[in-house]
Design an enzyme around this catalytic site. Structure first.
Site, short mmCIF file in Angstrom:
data_model
loop_
_atom_site.label_atom_id
_atom_site.label_comp_id
_atom_site.label_asym_id
_atom_site.label_seq_id
_atom_site.Cartn_x
_atom_site.Cartn_y
_atom_site.Cartn_z
N ASP A 225 23.07 69.49 15.88
CA ASP A 225 24.08 70.49 15.51
C ASP A 225 24.02 70.79 14.00
OD1 ASP A 225 26.60 71.74 17.07
OD2 ASP A 225 27.27 71.21 15.06
N TYR A 370 31.20 76.80 9.46
CA TYR A 370 30.66 77.98 10.15
C TYR A 370 30.70 79.20 9.25
CZ TYR A 370 30.86 75.33 14.52
OH TYR A 370 30.65 74.41 15.50
N HIS A 426 24.33 68.67 24.59
CA HIS A 426 24.44 68.81 23.15
C HIS A 426 24.83 67.50 22.45
CE1 HIS A 426 25.10 71.07 19.45
NE2 HIS A 426 26.30 70.52 19.34
#
Lengths: 456, 456
Positions: A225, A370, A426
């Site tokens: 990630d 982000y 994930h």
């Protein structure tokens, strides 16, 4: 006639060469301030470089307040008739999870479980950074330093299953790992910055400084990630310091990689092995899936402070928001179940993650990564610079993005180990820890061989 | 040579004709169940068609609970240094608004203000629908029925400034309005459905049935946001029943409109008047703006139940989420202020909207409209069918989307009045009520002329 052919031919070659130059050109490394100050105010003359032992405490005040909020929540709107997780978090299922959190989750025991590892904090570039550091019993094996870096919404907690596995000697291998599992700034127990600009590139720099502080000049990295993004930047900026990079979310964002992906939609066999073609193509499936599942990303990349504020005073709401994403990231195909993929992971692990976020109020600070990732131009330049660091990629079945090695080699010129599995998702450290760690051991053999071959 | 020219020419004409046919072809109206049942379980043999007077009550239990939650909220993460609303809701500014809500907003007075209009509820297709109905004193004027339809996150509250203006006679006009301001199902005081599929098309059908219930076979409509979408479908499905459509958010989603928009990026003067060109082009600006501001839309269209659950038990969080969007929709260019556009509206109006959502727990049910709008194929067919209903469009400066009349005429073949203003935003009834109502009066003159000319 000949003349116009010549003109066309020259133009075609010109365009070809120009495009190729544009796509393949490696830009110069931008000038980076490797000691940029992320703490409040200005950088002091003297920095505190002490390393302080740390223990995770879920205190009674926090627990009582959290349980009070969970007890006081309002009833949920039920899912539409016949729907499971198609419209998002199934609120009937959510109620069960929240009831468990409120009545059965053992806060103190869970903290103790994490505290079986030695925890520390130290200030790096103005921010208090938390990490776990486990020195193994060497038992005659070489001890190799390995940094573990998580992503959103995780923390070093994501590694609590694999840390013991990485620090336990295996007969087949003559090395063992000293593990440093860090919380990224603004995540877990690490302080967030109040200054704009702390993107994955600068997080990577900060992590490298942390490792230097701990006495490691050269080391291995395992990451997924955002951790993998930060580590990719570390490999690009400090190629001589990263001995090997093991990633469970390898991505090349280079322009040439995007072009190859497009070309592959017409000629897939040029880009990806037949047996993995369905993981990339048809592109329309990939886009539909990303469209369906990426709204959280869109929101956090544009309005992190809004959704952060919205989730700041509701543990149930924060859990709902995070659970839905963890479920989807663990299995893409379980929207038609009430759990939406969540049952691939242990509920206590999910609640550890959510409790840590809640207790430390890291929801806004963690979401800001982000937004930061799309602000500076430096990061887009560095994407285009390949790295020579020996790299191992492992691709789990339900990972959000799949790229073939043919594409990944645009960025990672030395992929020395590549594994594609028909299991997992994930959150590999929690979901498929054994597969992950086996692959790390195998990969490090290749990293060592690579260095022996190239530098000896 | 001649032969290949012929082949190319024939192919070009063929492609042109084919494309034109594809783009201009009007599909058949799909079969629609005009009495689809949206209530729980199966449709009963006998339906309750009574009309019940209703009063808005903000009761003490709700108010005390709400204030308790506001008092108990956790401190917010502050904005990053030097930032105002660039990362989303400014939490320092938010604290001020929440303090006002907690200590100064007069719940009872605000309810009384709304209660000065006569309110009613009646069950339509299984759902309890709330509306305001104001009959004017005719004073010798013709009384024209007008339905007002709001969007997200509003309710009939959005019209409390314009209702008195629409029902007060004006010397210059020989007509006056009887106003029906409705809450869409799942919004305000109207019940939401537990069945999937209640999209803007079916909301339009339900609204038409409501008007029939109230004794209006033919009527005018004024609407914005999702209300305008629902009304556009009403105009398409019931072109003889809608006497005129006044919209402050006109949109044509036809394929030909999208193509024209693209062509306009190369040749803007073909598509839009020079003085309004900057509202559509460059497209890159429009896309950047939409990318920056549309994450809430993306989230609500894909995971409404997640964000709905997340905001269900936090009034502060719900307010933060909604305030940020209302601010942006009122002014696109105020991200560099702490209020982000909010100060274009009165705080009491904002808090009315948020209080109504909170008190009725309509956050999930109202957000689901975004998801429903993209599910059925019927809606995409109906987009392609133009309507002959005389239409008036008013374009406020900060409306989310601007289309030129040239494009809007693809859908609305009889645009009889068009106004473009250099003021105002998305919530026209609250922001620029006078401009809105003046335009409604002017437009209805044109609607009447249109009918006189075409049907007498």
């Amino acid at each position: 006639m000949l003349k116009s052919f010549t003109i066309i031919a020259v133009a075609a070659v010109g365009i070809g060469v120009g495009t190729n130059y544009y796509l393949q050109r490696v830009p110069d490394m931008p000038k980076l301030d490797l000691n940029r100050w992320w703490g409040d105010g200005d950088k002091p003359n003297q920095e505190d470089e002490t390393i302080r032992p740390f223990k995770i405490i879920f205190n009674d005040t926090m627990i009582d307040d959290l349980k009070m909020r969970l007890r006081n929540r309002r009833p949920y709107t039920r899912p539409l008739e016949g729907m499971q997780s198609e419209y998002g978090m199934n609120t009937i299922y959510l109620e069960k999870l929240l009831k468990y959190w409120q009545d059965e989750y053992r806060f103190k025991e869970r903290a103790d479980l994490l505290n079986r590892f030695p925890h520390y904090k130290t200030r790096v570039q103005g921010l208090d950074i938390h990490y776990i550091r486990v020195k193994p019993e060497a038992k005659g094996k070489r001890v190799l330093p390995m940094l573990l870096m998580h992503g959103w919404p995780s923390s070093s907690k994501e590694f609590d299953k694999i840390i013991p596995m990485l620090t336990t000697p295996r007969d087949e291998y003559d090395f063992i790992f000293e593990v440093i599992a860090v919380d990224l700034p603004g995540f877990g127990f690490s302080e967030g910055t109040n200054k704009p600009g702390l993107d994955p590139l600068h997080i990577g720099i900060l992590m490298k400084n942390l490792m230097n502080r701990l006495g490691f000049e050269k080391f291995y990295v395992q990451a997924g990630d955002w951790g993998s993004q930060a580590a990719t930047h570390m490999c690009t900026v400090f190629p001589d310091d990263i001995l090997g990079f093991h990633t469970n979310m390898p991505i090349s964002i280079k322009r040439i990689s995007k072009l190859k992906t497009l070309i592959g939609s017409l000629f897939p066999s040029l880009v990806v092995e037949d047996k993995y073609r369905h993981r990339m193509y048809p592109l329309s499936d990939t886009f539909s899936y990303l469209m369906r599942e990426s709204a959280y990303f869109h929101l956090q990349a544009t309005k992190p402070d809004t959704i952060g504020a919205a989730l700041t005073d509701t543990p149930a709401g924060m859990a709902a928001y995070i659970f839905e994403k963890i479920g989807m990231a663990s299995n893409k195909n379980q929207l038609h179940t009430p759990h939406g993929g969540l049952e691939n992971l242990a509920l206590d692990d999910l609640l550890d993650t959510v409790t840590i976020l809640w207790a430390n109020d890291r929801i806004t600070t963690s979401m800001r990564i982000y937004a930061e990732a799309f602000v500076t131009s430096e990061i887009f330049i560095i994407y285009e610079i390949p790295t020579k660091v020996p790299t191992a990629v492992i691709k789990f079945l339900h990972e959000l993005i799949y790229q073939s090695d043919f594409i990944l080699r645009d960025k990672f010129t030395n992929i020395v180990h590549s594994t594609t599995l028909d299991v997992g998702g994930h959150f590999a450290g929690l979901h498929t820890p054994k597969e992950l760690v086996d692959d790390v051991f195998e990969s490090v053999v290749e990293f060592i061989k690579f260095h022996e071959k190239n530098y000896k």
